[in-house]
Design an enzyme around this catalytic site. Sequence first.
Site, PDB file in Angstrom:
ATOM      1  CE  LYS A   1     -74.807   2.813  77.314  1.00  7.72           C
ATOM      2  NZ  LYS A   1     -75.151   4.171  76.897  1.00  7.72           N
ATOM      3  CG  LEU A   2     -72.611  -5.678  83.487  1.00  6.76           C
ATOM      4  CD1 LEU A   2     -73.036  -5.005  84.792  1.00  6.76           C
ATOM      5  CD2 LEU A   2     -72.953  -7.178  83.555  1.00  6.76           C
TER       6      LEU A   2
ATOM      7  N   GLY B   1     -85.510   8.855  71.395  1.00  8.11           N
ATOM      8  CA  GLY B   1     -84.331   8.658  70.549  1.00  8.11           C
ATOM      9  C   GLY B   1     -83.819   7.262  70.832  1.00  8.11           C
TER      10      GLY B   1
ATOM     11  CD  GLN C   1     -91.098   9.382  75.635  1.00  7.01           C
ATOM     12  OE1 GLN C   1     -92.173   8.876  75.395  1.00  7.01           O
ATOM     13  NE2 GLN C   1     -90.320   9.836  74.670  1.00  7.01           N
TER      14      GLN C   1
ATOM     15  N   PRO D   1     -75.930  16.550  77.378  1.00  4.12           N
ATOM     16  CG  PRO D   1     -74.390  17.810  78.590  1.00  4.12           C
ATOM     17  CD  PRO D   1     -75.432  17.917  77.529  1.00  4.12           C
ATOM     18  NE  ARG D   2     -78.918   9.911  76.948  1.00  2.00           N
ATOM     19  CZ  ARG D   2     -78.655   8.933  76.079  1.00  2.00           C
ATOM     20  NH1 ARG D   2     -77.784   7.983  76.374  1.00  2.00           N
ATOM     21  NH2 ARG D   2     -79.256   8.906  74.917  1.00  2.00           N
TER      22      ARG D   2
ATOM     23  CE  LYS E   1     -87.268   3.613  76.056  1.00  5.66           C
ATOM     24  NZ  LYS E   1     -86.205   4.334  76.789  1.00  5.66           N
TER      25      LYS E   1
END
Length: 428
Positions: free
Chosen positions: A331-332, A40, A224, A304-305, A16
């Site tokens: 993020k392709l 963030g 979010q 970590p996500r 975003k």
Amino acid sequence: MPGIVIVGAQWGDEGKGKATDQLGDQVDYVVRYSGGNNAGHTVVVGAEKYALHLLPSGILSPRAVPVLGNGVVIDLDVLFDEIDTLAARGVPAAERLLISANAHLIAPYHQTIDRVTERFLGKRRIGTTGRGVGPAYADKVNRIGLRVQDLLDPSILAQKVAAALEQKNHLLVKVYNRPALSAAEMTERLLAHAERVRPMMADVARVLNQALDQGKTVLFEGAQAHHLDVDFGTYPYVTSSSPIAAGACTGTGVGPTRLDRIIGIAKAYTTRVGEGPFPGELLDDVGEQLRQAGGEFGTTTGRPRRCGWFDALVVEQAARVNSFTDVFLTKLDVLTGWEKIPVVVAYDVDGTRHDVMPMTQTDFHHATPIYEYWDGWTEDISGARSFADLPGTCQAYVRRLEELIGVRISGIGVGAERDQTIMLHDLI
Ligand code: GDP
Ligand code: IMO
Ligand code: MG
């Protein structure tokens, strides 16, 4: 096209910040309407990388007036730290920033409560960012919160802090076995910022409505995401505010008819940080490879996500509830190099197929993904600047996602830099 909202379509960290920054030089106001420094938002400008937590990402555009609406919760220590850090890097923020007098404050005791509550919950913890955001919103709804305007009246502020702490100190001492906090000390810490806040304080609803009346462009930067929304997210594994597009109205004071465009930001795969259900989560090497390729480590907490493939049901629900007019797919480039790219197109819930997200949380917890497999590509796409520059299989992947979401994809991110973007339709 004056009122534009940016909303996360998944569980946050969709990009975003980058999207907001990109539109920043075309807008007059850029407004945060919900959340606090649990967000963030990373923006990369050449060799410079900015991690913004509380200030809107549009602050990097000299033209846009940055605004914090009433729906935001503000930690004053964090606010001024962020302002001073940016100023030291040559980005002036303090002169332009407007803060709603009705926004609530995060006091140091909110952080304490956030941390001890999580510890107390043990296995049932939410995995919050520990920034005191949830407890500050709880006080707001409980009518014992502190507002920015209270800083103008030290005796009122002192009374409110004392009232809020009376109950909390009982809880801290008797339940959590922690020392009591001093109301005088808390009040003093908050008042230390009062003179800096005073000139920034504004009737934000009035300012924004006037701007829209004059045909100015206002960009509402969501923090979010839809699935972290307190009403529509995976409750109780959510944040305590309304990140959905409707939150832009309640969080700033503009009516719903003033919102002309709602842009959903969706990652080309899925991530989540913190606890909560995630049917497509990849707990194997594939998940680890996605995490490494996408640099999926939290901007706020460094955690970590959790990673999975694109879940069309998750984004489709967000599109419906938020009335997305456009989707920006980010993020392709991270998906380059996979032979096959799976997409979640349905769930199996105890033997029943679901083509949309199930109504109940219990069913969502029991959902296992049903995948469709798309051919991948090996070409580096980070230099692509038009849709035609993308390999055929990559184009087919994007078109399939568009079909599944049911909303046009107007922008595609192929890298973290400002110019690493493909625009298919104008957003302003
Ligand atoms: P936000 O919270 O939605 O603003 O997203 P974050 O900033 O937390 O996480 C997104 C991360 O991806 C940041 O590090 C961005 O710099 C980066 N990013 C954004 N768009 C793209 C993109 O299209 N490609 C790549 N490779 N990185 C991107
Ligand atoms: P941006 O704006 C990802 C998650 C936390 C936790 C839950 C509740 O960068 O997309 P909180 O501290 O809000 O009470 O935590 O919400 N969470 C986020 N996850 N991106 C965010 O923001 C988030 N903000 C909160 O990890 O699961
Ligand atoms: Mg983020």
